[in-house]
Design an enzyme around this catalytic site. Structure first.
Site, short mmCIF file in Angstrom:
data_model
loop_
_atom_site.label_atom_id
_atom_site.label_comp_id
_atom_site.label_asym_id
_atom_site.label_seq_id
_atom_site.Cartn_x
_atom_site.Cartn_y
_atom_site.Cartn_z
N ILE A 46 21.29 58.42 66.51
CA ILE A 46 21.06 57.02 66.84
C ILE A 46 22.15 56.15 66.23
O ILE A 46 22.61 55.18 66.84
CB ILE A 46 19.66 56.57 66.37
N SER A 67 9.84 52.90 62.61
CA SER A 67 9.31 54.00 63.42
C SER A 67 7.93 53.62 63.91
O SER A 67 7.23 52.82 63.27
CB SER A 67 9.22 55.28 62.58
N LYS A 77 8.42 54.04 56.26
CA LYS A 77 8.77 53.20 57.40
C LYS A 77 7.84 51.98 57.50
O LYS A 77 8.28 50.89 57.87
CB LYS A 77 8.71 54.02 58.69
N ASP A 88 27.68 57.34 55.92
CA ASP A 88 26.83 58.52 56.08
C ASP A 88 27.19 59.53 55.00
O ASP A 88 28.17 59.35 54.27
CB ASP A 88 26.99 59.13 57.47
N TYR A 106 7.00 59.83 55.34
CA TYR A 106 7.81 59.22 56.40
C TYR A 106 7.13 57.95 56.91
O TYR A 106 7.73 56.87 56.95
CB TYR A 106 8.03 60.20 57.54
N VAL A 160 12.37 60.55 69.88
CA VAL A 160 13.62 60.73 70.61
C VAL A 160 13.78 62.21 70.97
O VAL A 160 13.66 63.08 70.11
CB VAL A 160 14.82 60.25 69.78
N ALA A 161 14.04 62.49 72.22
CA ALA A 161 14.21 63.87 72.69
C ALA A 161 15.42 64.49 72.03
O ALA A 161 16.53 63.98 72.13
CB ALA A 161 14.35 63.89 74.21
N ASP A 178 25.89 58.91 49.49
CA ASP A 178 24.51 59.34 49.32
C ASP A 178 23.71 58.09 48.98
O ASP A 178 23.96 57.45 47.95
CB ASP A 178 24.42 60.38 48.20
#
Length: 267
Positions: free
Chosen positions: A24, A156, A183, A43, A179, A211-212, A70
């Site tokens: 993403i 999310s 979020k 990243d 998670y 997301v696939a 990090d």
């Protein structure tokens, strides 16, 4: 009154995207660069950061900066806004996209609740919630001076609703508490920051649905059956929402959480 092309134009602005070398994150880099923004890619993977920065610069003819980081390293994290502003001239847009998704060597993640570890819980909250707080805090003076500062946090659906664990039956997948909790906290932090930083800086969130990405076919079939749009999301589905919230198209929008979930949470 400005036209739509003028409202969406990000020429002369700089965007910093954490997790910018991820799936993403790269879509976000492309969307903002196509609109004219210079891009700072943050990243953990040095090779992917460099590859993304080089590709985006070549493809969209904008300036880019690749920074390996990090997010748990707070001392370095809080220096990033200043480094980006110095290298690229400003910092106008901050996208908190990076997330802990259990890809590290820590155990106790995608397992039943009774087996989920406190250490992994803490690691998830550090990356998904504490790092966006610290980074946004450090970016405030740079975002404020631009006159159109925008922060977009990536939440999310599981920060809004609880999981249906039957989706994961007979698969190796899971849905850890950390998670959703992290979020959900990020979405509430969005509201807090929006009220505290207004009117100088807008703060909004995007909450993607699933997301696939090559998941177990059993999971995909169940997920799609529960989604009004009849499919899982793609990275491309996130680009328009991000560009709306990052640009002057949403100049009077703050404190909102935009669900990009194919209607998953509309049932």
């Amino acid at each position: 009154m400005r036209n739509i092309k003028e409202l969406v134009d990000l020429t002369g602005r700089t965007a910093m995207i954490t997790g910018g070398a991820g799936h993403i994150g790269q879509a976000f880099c492309d969307a903002l660069a196509e609109a004219g923004a210079d891009i700072a890619v943050l990243d953990m993977d040095a090779d992917r950061v460099e590859d993304t920065a080089v590709r985006v610069a070549e493809e969209w003819s904008v300036r880019t900066l690749g920074l390996t980081l990090d997010l748990a390293d707070e001392a370095t994290l809080v220096t990033m806004p200043g480094e980006v502003a110095e290298a690229l001239g400003s910092l106008d847009i901050l996208i908190n996209c990076a997330a802990f998704v259990g890809t590290s060597k820590l155990t106790g993640w995608g397992v039943p609740l009774e087996e989920q570890s406190v250490a992994t819980w803490r690691a998830a909250l550090e990356t998904n919630l504490t790092a966006p707080f610290a980074l946004t805090q450090a970016a405030i003076p740079f975002l404020r001076r631009t006159g159109h500062g925008s922060v977009v946090n990536i939440g999310s659906t599981y920060g809004v609703v609880g999981p249906d664990m039957s989706l994961y039956d007979d698969t190796k997948m899971g849905n850890p508490a950390a998670y959703g909790a992290s979020k959900g906290g990020l979405i509430q932090l969005t509201r807090y920051l929006a009220t505290v930083l207004a009117p100088d800086i807008r703060v909004n969130a995007i909450s993607p649905g699933g997301v696939a990405r090559g998941q177990d076919p059993k999971f995909v079939e169940r997920y799609v059956a529960r989604t009004p749009m009849g499919r899982m999301a793609t990275e491309e589905d996130m680009k328009g929402a991000l560009l709306f919230l990052a640009s002057d198209l949403s100049a009077y929008v703050t404190g909102q959480n935009l669900m990009v979930d194919g209607g998953w949470t509309a049932w």
